[in-house]
Design a protein around this motif. Structure first.
Motif, PDB file in Angstrom:
ATOM      1  N   VAL A  59       0.846  -1.203   0.000  1.00  0.00           N
ATOM      2  CA  VAL A  59       0.000   0.000   0.000  1.00  0.00           C
ATOM      3  C   VAL A  59       0.877   1.247   0.000  1.00  0.00           C
ATOM      4  N   GLU A  60       1.974   1.232   0.761  1.00  0.00           N
ATOM      5  CA  GLU A  60       2.869   2.386   0.799  1.00  0.00           C
ATOM      6  C   GLU A  60       3.556   2.624  -0.538  1.00  0.00           C
ATOM      7  N   LEU A  61       3.858   1.541  -1.263  1.00  0.00           N
ATOM      8  CA  LEU A  61       4.464   1.693  -2.590  1.00  0.00           C
ATOM      9  C   LEU A  61       3.507   2.364  -3.566  1.00  0.00           C
ATOM     10  N   GLY A  62       2.238   2.113  -3.376  1.00  0.00           N
ATOM     11  CA  GLY A  62       1.239   2.687  -4.260  1.00  0.00           C
ATOM     12  C   GLY A  62       1.075   1.876  -5.528  1.00  0.00           C
ATOM     13  N   PRO A  63       0.140   2.291  -6.363  1.00  0.00           N
ATOM     14  CA  PRO A  63      -0.127   1.534  -7.594  1.00  0.00           C
ATOM     15  C   PRO A  63       1.008   1.664  -8.600  1.00  0.00           C
ATOM     16  N   ASP A  64       1.143   0.645  -9.404  1.00  0.00           N
ATOM     17  CA  ASP A  64       2.140   0.622 -10.466  1.00  0.00           C
ATOM     18  C   ASP A  64       1.703   1.577 -11.573  1.00  0.00           C
ATOM     19  N   PRO A  65       2.500   2.622 -11.877  1.00  0.00           N
ATOM     20  CA  PRO A  65       2.093   3.575 -12.917  1.00  0.00           C
ATOM     21  C   PRO A  65       1.902   2.924 -14.283  1.00  0.00           C
ATOM     22  N   ASP A  66       2.689   1.868 -14.573  1.00  0.00           N
ATOM     23  CA  ASP A  66       2.512   1.172 -15.850  1.00  0.00           C
ATOM     24  C   ASP A  66       1.133   0.534 -15.922  1.00  0.00           C
ATOM     25  N   LEU A  68      -1.557   1.473 -14.194  1.00  0.00           N
ATOM     26  CA  LEU A  68      -2.582   2.514 -14.233  1.00  0.00           C
ATOM     27  C   LEU A  68      -2.756   3.107 -15.626  1.00  0.00           C
ATOM     28  N   SER A  69      -1.670   3.138 -16.404  1.00  0.00           N
ATOM     29  CA  SER A  69      -1.749   3.741 -17.732  1.00  0.00           C
ATOM     30  C   SER A  69      -2.456   2.843 -18.746  1.00  0.00           C
ATOM     31  N   LEU A  70      -2.654   1.584 -18.401  1.00  0.00           N
ATOM     32  CA  LEU A  70      -3.296   0.652 -19.325  1.00  0.00           C
ATOM     33  C   LEU A  70      -4.796   0.622 -19.091  1.00  0.00           C
ATOM     34  N   ASP A  71      -5.563   0.948 -20.120  1.00  0.00           N
ATOM     35  CA  ASP A  71      -7.010   0.906 -19.962  1.00  0.00           C
ATOM     36  C   ASP A  71      -7.696   0.000 -20.978  1.00  0.00           C
ATOM     37  N   LYS A  72      -6.912  -0.591 -21.873  1.00  0.00           N
ATOM     38  CA  LYS A  72      -7.486  -1.535 -22.838  1.00  0.00           C
ATOM     39  C   LYS A  72      -6.378  -2.401 -23.428  1.00  0.00           C
ATOM     40  N   CYS A  73      -6.790  -3.412 -24.121  1.00  0.00           N
ATOM     41  CA  CYS A  73      -5.864  -4.348 -24.750  1.00  0.00           C
ATOM     42  C   CYS A  73      -5.005  -3.627 -25.781  1.00  0.00           C
ATOM     43  N   THR A  74      -3.707  -3.910 -25.753  1.00  0.00           N
ATOM     44  CA  THR A  74      -2.780  -3.319 -26.714  1.00  0.00           C
ATOM     45  C   THR A  74      -2.086  -4.408 -27.534  1.00  0.00           C
ATOM     46  N   GLY A  75      -2.653  -5.598 -27.527  1.00  0.00           N
ATOM     47  CA  GLY A  75      -2.049  -6.722 -28.233  1.00  0.00           C
ATOM     48  C   GLY A  75      -2.491  -6.826 -29.675  1.00  0.00           C
ATOM     49  N   HIS A 106       2.357 -14.926 -36.531  1.00  0.00           N
ATOM     50  CA  HIS A 106       1.695 -16.224 -36.449  1.00  0.00           C
ATOM     51  C   HIS A 106       0.340 -16.111 -35.751  1.00  0.00           C
ATOM     52  N   GLU A 107      -0.537 -17.036 -36.078  1.00  0.00           N
ATOM     53  CA  GLU A 107      -1.843 -17.112 -35.410  1.00  0.00           C
ATOM     54  C   GLU A 107      -1.622 -17.512 -33.954  1.00  0.00           C
ATOM     55  N   ARG A 108      -2.358 -16.891 -33.047  1.00  0.00           N
ATOM     56  CA  ARG A 108      -2.249 -17.191 -31.619  1.00  0.00           C
ATOM     57  C   ARG A 108      -2.644 -18.636 -31.355  1.00  0.00           C
ATOM     58  N   THR A 109      -1.873 -19.317 -30.514  1.00  0.00           N
ATOM     59  CA  THR A 109      -2.155 -20.724 -30.222  1.00  0.00           C
ATOM     60  C   THR A 109      -2.908 -20.894 -28.908  1.00  0.00           C
ATOM     61  N   THR A 110      -2.976 -19.843 -28.109  1.00  0.00           N
ATOM     62  CA  THR A 110      -3.734 -19.911 -26.855  1.00  0.00           C
ATOM     63  C   THR A 110      -4.790 -18.829 -26.855  1.00  0.00           C
ATOM     64  N   GLU A 111      -5.758 -18.966 -25.976  1.00  0.00           N
ATOM     65  CA  GLU A 111      -6.823 -17.968 -25.869  1.00  0.00           C
ATOM     66  C   GLU A 111      -6.306 -16.679 -25.251  1.00  0.00           C
ATOM     67  N   ALA A 112      -5.334 -16.800 -24.333  1.00  0.00           N
ATOM     68  CA  ALA A 112      -4.859 -15.637 -23.586  1.00  0.00           C
ATOM     69  C   ALA A 112      -4.038 -14.707 -24.467  1.00  0.00           C
ATOM     70  N   CYS A 113      -4.309 -13.428 -24.340  1.00  0.00           N
ATOM     71  CA  CYS A 113      -3.532 -12.407 -25.026  1.00  0.00           C
ATOM     72  C   CYS A 113      -2.288 -12.130 -24.191  1.00  0.00           C
ATOM     73  N   ALA A 114      -1.144 -11.965 -24.824  1.00  0.00           N
ATOM     74  CA  ALA A 114       0.112 -11.770 -24.111  1.00  0.00           C
ATOM     75  C   ALA A 114       0.487 -10.292 -23.987  1.00  0.00           C
ATOM     76  N   CYS A 115      -0.439  -9.393 -24.274  1.00  0.00           N
ATOM     77  CA  CYS A 115      -0.121  -7.973 -24.182  1.00  0.00           C
ATOM     78  C   CYS A 115       0.023  -7.558 -22.712  1.00  0.00           C
ATOM     79  N   LYS A 116       0.639  -6.414 -22.509  1.00  0.00           N
ATOM     80  CA  LYS A 116       0.908  -5.918 -21.160  1.00  0.00           C
ATOM     81  C   LYS A 116      -0.385  -5.721 -20.364  1.00  0.00           C
ATOM     82  N   PHE A 117      -1.427  -5.253 -21.010  1.00  0.00           N
ATOM     83  CA  PHE A 117      -2.705  -5.040 -20.332  1.00  0.00           C
ATOM     84  C   PHE A 117      -3.215  -6.345 -19.711  1.00  0.00           C
ATOM     85  N   HIS A 118      -3.187  -7.429 -20.456  1.00  0.00           N
ATOM     86  CA  HIS A 118      -3.695  -8.700 -19.946  1.00  0.00           C
ATOM     87  C   HIS A 118      -2.716  -9.390 -18.990  1.00  0.00           C
TER      88      HIS A 118
END
Length: 121
Positions: A59-66, A68-75, A106-118
């Motif tokens: 809590v003292e460290l506070g939220p990660d600014p990276d 907080l800056s993500l509001d949607k998928c960037t993948g 390449h076509e994604r082989t898993t359902e999960a997106c590997a972008c920073k947001f996810h």
């Protein structure tokens, strides 16, 4: 919660985060986010000893600014790797370093997106 013994400290931490009769809790934190946060704090611990001090440090460290800056998928829609832009890209037409291609990725082989947001959310 994924702990091997005890549980009192974990429940106290959940109560402090989501609030109750004796504490107002953190803003926008309900029981689901509180349990997720406690699980995360416990993931690298053998047991719950020191959990409340680790929570205080977080809590003292506070939220990660990276984060907080993500509001949607960037993948990339095709491979799911980071697009390098603030929005989701159609495909990496000039190649994708993660896929190791110089043309289309390449076509994604898993359902999960590997972008920073996810990865971080």
């Amino acid at each position: 919660l994924g702990i091997r013994r005890g549980g009192t400290e974990a429940l106290r931490a959940v109560g402090l985060l989501c609030g109750g009769d004796y504490a107002s809790g953190a803003n926008n934190v309900g029981h689901t986010k509180a349990f997720d946060a406690v699980r995360c704090l416990l993931s690298s611990a053998e047991d719950e000893s020191g959990l409340l001090s680790r929570l205080r440090e977080a809590v003292e460290l506070g939220p990660d600014p990276d984060l907080l800056s993500l509001d949607k998928c960037t993948g990339c829609k095709r491979c799911g790797h980071e697009s390098g832009t603030k929005t989701k890209c159609g495909t990496h037409k000039k190649g994708c370093a993660e896929c190791g291609t110089s043309g289309e990725c390449h076509e994604r082989t898993t359902e999960a997106c590997a972008c920073k947001f996810h990865r971080l959310s």
